[in-house]
Structure formats: structure tokens, C-alpha cells
Design an enzyme around this catalytic site. Sequence first.
Site, PDB file in Angstrom:
ATOM      1  N   GLN A 187      -5.226   1.414   2.672  1.00 14.93           N
ATOM      2  CA  GLN A 187      -4.371   1.932   3.737  1.00 14.93           C
ATOM      3  C   GLN A 187      -5.158   2.088   5.037  1.00 14.93           C
ATOM      4  O   GLN A 187      -5.002   3.051   5.763  1.00 14.93           O
ATOM      5  CB  GLN A 187      -3.765   3.268   3.298  1.00 14.93           C
ATOM      6  CG  GLN A 187      -2.474   3.626   3.990  1.00 14.93           C
ATOM      7  CD  GLN A 187      -1.404   2.567   3.795  1.00 14.93           C
ATOM      8  OE1 GLN A 187      -1.032   2.259   2.674  1.00 14.93           O
ATOM      9  NE2 GLN A 187      -0.907   2.018   4.881  1.00 14.93           N
TER      10      GLN A 187
ATOM     11  N   LYS B 156      -2.095   1.782  -4.019  1.00 18.10           N
ATOM     12  CA  LYS B 156      -2.922   2.410  -2.993  1.00 18.10           C
ATOM     13  C   LYS B 156      -3.031   3.900  -3.288  1.00 18.10           C
ATOM     14  O   LYS B 156      -2.041   4.633  -3.192  1.00 18.10           O
ATOM     15  CB  LYS B 156      -2.329   2.181  -1.597  1.00 18.10           C
ATOM     16  CG  LYS B 156      -2.332   0.717  -1.164  1.00 18.10           C
ATOM     17  CD  LYS B 156      -1.772   0.547   0.238  1.00 18.10           C
ATOM     18  CE  LYS B 156      -1.855  -0.918   0.687  1.00 18.10           C
ATOM     19  NZ  LYS B 156      -1.294  -1.110   2.042  1.00 18.10           N
TER      20      LYS B 156
ATOM     21  N   GLU C  47       1.962 -11.290   0.065  1.00 24.34           N
ATOM     22  CA  GLU C  47       2.350  -9.876   0.052  1.00 24.34           C
ATOM     23  C   GLU C  47       3.304  -9.562   1.192  1.00 24.34           C
ATOM     24  O   GLU C  47       3.019  -9.885   2.351  1.00 24.34           O
ATOM     25  CB  GLU C  47       1.094  -9.007   0.175  1.00 24.34           C
ATOM     26  CG  GLU C  47       1.345  -7.510   0.180  1.00 24.34           C
ATOM     27  CD  GLU C  47       0.060  -6.717   0.250  1.00 24.34           C
ATOM     28  OE1 GLU C  47      -0.011  -5.771   1.067  1.00 24.34           O
ATOM     29  OE2 GLU C  47      -0.904  -7.043  -0.489  1.00 24.34           O
TER      30      GLU C  47
ATOM     31  N   ASP D 223      -0.868 -11.479   3.715  1.00 23.93           N
ATOM     32  CA  ASP D 223      -0.052 -10.264   3.802  1.00 23.93           C
ATOM     33  C   ASP D 223       0.721 -10.308   5.110  1.00 23.93           C
ATOM     34  O   ASP D 223       0.121 -10.306   6.194  1.00 23.93           O
ATOM     35  CB  ASP D 223      -0.953  -9.028   3.744  1.00 23.93           C
ATOM     36  CG  ASP D 223      -0.177  -7.726   3.915  1.00 23.93           C
ATOM     37  OD1 ASP D 223       1.073  -7.759   3.853  1.00 23.93           O
ATOM     38  OD2 ASP D 223      -0.817  -6.677   4.099  1.00 23.93           O
TER      39      ASP D 223
ATOM     40  N   ASP E 204       4.217  -4.091  -1.722  1.00 22.04           N
ATOM     41  CA  ASP E 204       3.258  -3.076  -1.283  1.00 22.04           C
ATOM     42  C   ASP E 204       4.026  -1.852  -0.795  1.00 22.04           C
ATOM     43  O   ASP E 204       4.404  -0.988  -1.569  1.00 22.04           O
ATOM     44  CB  ASP E 204       2.359  -3.676  -0.191  1.00 22.04           C
ATOM     45  CG  ASP E 204       1.373  -2.675   0.395  1.00 22.04           C
ATOM     46  OD1 ASP E 204       1.199  -1.586  -0.184  1.00 22.04           O
ATOM     47  OD2 ASP E 204       0.780  -2.974   1.448  1.00 22.04           O
TER      48      ASP E 204
ATOM     49  N   LYS F  28      -4.118 -11.408   7.300  1.00 18.11           N
ATOM     50  CA  LYS F  28      -2.896 -10.871   7.881  1.00 18.11           C
ATOM     51  C   LYS F  28      -2.104 -11.989   8.553  1.00 18.11           C
ATOM     52  O   LYS F  28      -2.635 -12.718   9.410  1.00 18.11           O
ATOM     53  CB  LYS F  28      -3.220  -9.773   8.892  1.00 18.11           C
ATOM     54  CG  LYS F  28      -3.729  -8.492   8.263  1.00 18.11           C
ATOM     55  CD  LYS F  28      -2.663  -7.803   7.438  1.00 18.11           C
ATOM     56  CE  LYS F  28      -3.130  -6.449   6.938  1.00 18.11           C
ATOM     57  NZ  LYS F  28      -2.074  -5.766   6.153  1.00 18.11           N
TER      58      LYS F  28
END
Length: 367
Positions: A294, A266, A217, A191, A242, A162
Site C-alpha cells: 500500500q 495487503k 491486476e 497493475d 486488489d 503500473k
Amino acid sequence: MKIARIEAIPFAIPYVKPLKFASGEVHAADHVLVRVHTDEGLTGTAEAPPRPYTYGETQESIIAVIEKIFAPQILGLTALEREAVHERMDRTVGNPTAKAALDMALWDILGQAAGMPVSGMLGGYTDRMRVSHMVGFAPAEAMVAEAERIRDTYGITTFKVKVGRRPYTDDVAACRALREALGAGVELYIDGNRGWSASESARALGEMADLGLTFAEELCPADDVLARRWLVTQSPIPFIADESAIRPAEVTRELLGGSATAISIKTARTGFTASQRVLHECEGLGVEVVMGNQIDGQIGTLCSVTFGAAHRSSSQHAGELSNFLDMTDDLLTEPLTIENGALRIREGAGLGIDIDPDKLARYRQDH
């Protein structure tokens, strides 16, 4: 197999530690257990994870839309009438995870009725997927320690990092520390959850060009249309859409508009039916996909691996299937286990979801 009754049960299970990322912070899995009962005694099960900072849904809104809008519209239909179910649900805009949970519960019913695993009905490509683990915001040394623990304990060698903090240099330093500690044999991708601007993203990608990242992402918002296209055209690695590309039409928009070059699927937000449409669209356009997460519990993770393992293209990359490791407990009678860096689908009819009644009684929020 007519739909006779639908349950939407709120439950909450704490996380071991808060999960932090650019668009939000999660302290507990405050999800909704969705059960669809038929007049022949079969019950399909799935879960809906509220993500108000991404889709605008809350635990309360999911329960309300299922009980007050969707249930009255689809009661009396059969589990085979999925198109009719979706037509009626799509009269209501938004609410993606509520719709997805109902869709997957119907697939669960069909698998049970046919005596077949859902993964086999979807495609049956393989019985397992390699696992990617998410590393959230923390000091660089803590992120490295977590990744090393996950690698050594579960054999996981793919990590989604992240990013999206400001200054972006903190994230660049963390990614560099992860690469140096884990070595070239470990796969890393990032991401941003829309946390950076396009210019910040470009500078960060330039400073991380030597780290061998696999994907980037959602580094900047898709609403920054021209800036995002500018960023993607110069990205040295595939750029994943996403939360900006949930429905097939949005996938078309992002890919053909030059705002993405790969797609995250997802099942928590598109179920199995719409996820297949997105997957087939990406296959037709020659675009890579990854199975996203998720921040699912074990029920949602089981749904993700069921879909991902069913198709050749969705099983090529490691799936994000380990977020449940951060939860203090879960609802399944037989917990999921990650071994040698992989997660297997459940054998038997349907999805293989068996809820522990004692755990459900402990964690449900509607007493």
C-alpha cells in the site's frame, strides 16, 4: 496485558520523486504511527497509510477514528481478545487501514509477551521473501532505467508495472521496452488501478500477449460488473483483484462471480487476522495470492514480509516489498535491507519494530 493507551501519531516523510499511477499520485509518506500500550509495559507498533483515492481515509480521519471511536471501545480489553476488538471496530464501517494497524499492533504485543516472532506465531514457513518492485508512470526509457538500477543494485528480478494511462499504447510500449531491456529472466506483471475500460484492457492484453506477463491486476473497475467478467473470461493470465476485494466476503464475490482469478493481500488494510482469513479462503478455492503493498514505509513493509513469509502460499510469488526505497528516510532504528533480491523478517520477539526517537521527532506532524 490490558490495553491501557493508544497513540495515533501523524508523520510525513518525502519521496525521492512522486509516485504516479492511474488512481493517484503520492509525494510524501503522510502516514500514521499507531502504538498500543498495555498495563504491563508492552507496546505494539504498526503504521496506517492513508489512501483517500482508494479507501477514502486521510491522515486526519485515521487519527480521529482511532482516538474518538476505536480507543474508547477497546481500552480495557486484553491483547488476547482480538475477536472482541474486531467486533467493536467493525461496528464502524470502512476505515480499513486504521483497523489493520491496531490489529497488527496487538499481534506485536502478543509476540513480545510470548517471547516469539510474530511470523512464527502466524505460521513460520520461511524467514524471507523474494521482492517485487513497482515501476510507476514515466517515459518508457525512464521506466527501463529505474528497473535496471533496481535489478543491478538489489538483485530484484520481478517488477510490477503500473499501467492504466490513456492512450493505453503508451503503457504497451513501456512494457515492451522493459521486456526487451530486461530479458526473459525477469518477471513482469501489470497493475491498472482501474484506469482502463474493459475493451481497452482486452486490446492491451492482446498486444502484450508475447511479453510473458505473469499477472494482470485491476485493469478496469470492478463496478463495471459485466464488462469485468467479460474481460476476465478471456484474460490469458491470472487476473488479480486488489482494492475490489479487501474483506473475505468481497473475495468470495469477486472469485465466484468471475471477476477475478487471483487475489492481492495487503496487511496494511487487513492486518494479520483478516489477511489470514483471506489467505485461507484462497487456499480452499485453489486461488493464487500475491503480497501487495500500500506504498508502505519500512514499518508497513516489515509487517507485510512478516505475514507473507509465514505462509507457504503467500511466499510463492515475490512480494511487493520495496516501495520504501523511494522514501528519503524512515523511522526504524535499523533500516530494512534488500539483498540478493530478497527481504528477511526480523528475528526476536514480536515484529522487531524499533522506532528511532530522533527521526520520529523530526517527521511527526502534531508538534
